[in-house]
Design a protein around this motif. Sequence first.
Motif, PDB file in Angstrom:
ATOM      1  N   ARG A   9       0.954  -1.307   0.025  1.00 56.45           N
ATOM      2  CA  ARG A   9       0.040  -0.113   0.198  1.00 56.45           C
ATOM      3  C   ARG A   9       0.939   1.518   0.116  1.00 56.45           C
ATOM      4  O   ARG A   9       0.615   2.119  -0.693  1.00 56.45           O
ATOM      5  N   ARG A  13       1.096   3.973  -2.982  1.00 55.90           N
ATOM      6  CA  ARG A  13       0.916   5.386  -2.649  1.00 55.90           C
ATOM      7  C   ARG A  13       2.080   6.469  -2.952  1.00 55.90           C
ATOM      8  O   ARG A  13       1.830   7.524  -3.150  1.00 55.90           O
ATOM      9  N   GLU A  17       1.729   9.889 -10.264  1.00 63.76           N
ATOM     10  CA  GLU A  17       0.553   9.348 -11.218  1.00 63.76           C
ATOM     11  C   GLU A  17       1.141   9.016 -12.791  1.00 63.76           C
ATOM     12  O   GLU A  17       0.753   8.189 -13.290  1.00 63.76           O
ATOM     13  N   CYS A 122      -0.590   0.164 -12.249  1.00 61.02           N
ATOM     14  CA  CYS A 122      -2.063   0.481 -12.286  1.00 61.02           C
ATOM     15  C   CYS A 122      -2.657  -0.798 -12.454  1.00 61.02           C
ATOM     16  O   CYS A 122      -3.808  -0.899 -11.816  1.00 61.02           O
ATOM     17  N   SER A 144      -5.606  -0.846  -6.358  1.00 55.52           N
ATOM     18  CA  SER A 144      -5.975   0.295  -5.711  1.00 55.52           C
ATOM     19  C   SER A 144      -5.583  -0.090  -4.268  1.00 55.52           C
ATOM     20  O   SER A 144      -5.089  -1.403  -4.203  1.00 55.52           O
ATOM     21  N   GLU A 145      -5.106   1.116  -3.753  1.00 53.38           N
ATOM     22  CA  GLU A 145      -4.854   0.992  -2.150  1.00 53.38           C
ATOM     23  C   GLU A 145      -5.670  -0.348  -1.323  1.00 53.38           C
ATOM     24  O   GLU A 145      -5.413  -0.858  -0.364  1.00 53.38           O
ATOM     25  N   GLU A 146      -6.852  -0.021  -1.729  1.00 53.75           N
ATOM     26  CA  GLU A 146      -7.835  -1.104  -1.080  1.00 53.75           C
ATOM     27  C   GLU A 146      -7.805  -2.383  -1.424  1.00 53.75           C
ATOM     28  O   GLU A 146      -7.912  -3.187  -0.463  1.00 53.75           O
TER      29      GLU A 146
END
Length: 443
Positions: A9, A13, A17, A122, A144-146
């Motif tokens: 994570r 983060r 981008e 990504c 995603s971080e989730e």
Amino acid sequence: MTTTPPSLRAALRSLPENATEAVVDTLFVPSLLEALGFQFDEIHPQYNTGDGAVDKAVRKTTENDIFLHTRSNPYLLVELKGRDINLADNAAHYQKTVNQLKRYLLAPNCKTVAWGIITNSCHIQLFRKHGSVIFPATKCILLSEENIDEVVASIRKKIDKPAKALTIAVYNNKGGVGKTTTTVNLAGILTFLGKRVLTVDFDPNQQDLTNALGLPLSHDNFYKALTERDIKLQDIIHPYSFKKGNLEFRFDVIPADEKLAQEPEHLLRNYLKPHTLYRKLEILRQEYDYILIDSPPNWRVFSQLAVYAADVVLIPTKHNNLFSLENAATAIKKFIPEVQKEKADGSPIPLPIFFNGEKITPPQLAIAQQELINIIKTAKKEKFNLTPYFYPKYTDARKDLHIHQLPSYANIASSAFARIPAVYRDKFAHEYYKNLAKEYFLQ
Ligand SMILES: Nc1ncnc2c1ncn2[C@@H]1O[C@H](COP(=O)(O)OP(=O)(O)OP(=O)(O)O)[C@@H](O)[C@H]1O
Ligand SMILES: [Mg+2]
């Protein structure tokens, strides 16, 4: 000296981008490979595959054999991209990157490789290699971080304990194209080549596979094994054995079941869910090298479960039967994607078609090719690229219209009466199916 990389994570983060490949490599890959269970000296950057350098090759240390030092027997390859390369699975770069990974997976120095990953941080997708067959083991997943911890943990679970078997459904909606004959003789030849093989007769109405091997039908055992929790497929397996001199060839068969043939489809659907056969085969996938499922010539419950259970679908066709070609196209464009959607791990995928069991003269071949070109054109209007499934060797640079042909041969047809696979009785049949096995399955 090695330091522990940040958590997945945190790594995700920290990425800008528009991270380039070099940035993804520095900030993300160490955390990814650590989470997949690999240490510093188990990771080789820019590994020479023998057909170009792949970004990472990895393999666990075994006793004194440290991969970074010996560079032998890689296990997993990672092809890395920057975030400027869109890897969403409908993007132009996606297919290019998959093709690049496939080339590395099949390269001379990568015979031992079982897995490949593409990622740009990504998206990520895992592929399995079995012999020469490469198929998705996950969908192309948006990270995603989730979800990243869960996604990478599920990839790790797969690579830590890979299924030994390649599961193949032999399917075409068209009848009489050689599905059963292909199943029997592929089983025979793969066994001859030292592989452990299980065949499943999932055409209970015709029972041709069971009959072709002279085995007794299942009365209701297969039905019970599919519908009752406590009965295992392992318990209903029948060996087929062929002895020649001192040699014995054995493969296993789950015979066709009479009760499955008797129950009407709408009742069967109460117990047979799309995943039923797939789940029941789970333990057996650790026992065999190949599981071959013979399916009926329709798109009803048994074919649907067979295709769901499979990693790949082998589609016999006849060059002189337009329906068999159109049905192959329908399976590839419609039926198999429906199953992929439901199954959600990217499998099964269609293997390229082959022409089975008819003599082909050059003018006939030209007619078949024209038909295929028409079918490919129609599919293109629906945004579906059939070329790789009809002409696997076709590239923009080399317009190769090769399609594998398994010749018509009287001893293949007559072997069903002898209850012995033709590959054990006849040296030509043996060669024909060996070529099929080599072209489609073996590396
Ligand atoms: N290569 C071949 N050479 C000669 N005969 C063949 C060959 N392949 C298949 N056959 C014959 O063609 C007939 C149909 O083959 P098979 O039963 O394997 O087709 P199928 O697709 O399983 O049919 P169904 O859709 O009814 O299940 C059989 O009589 C078989 O012996
Ligand atoms: Mg059949």
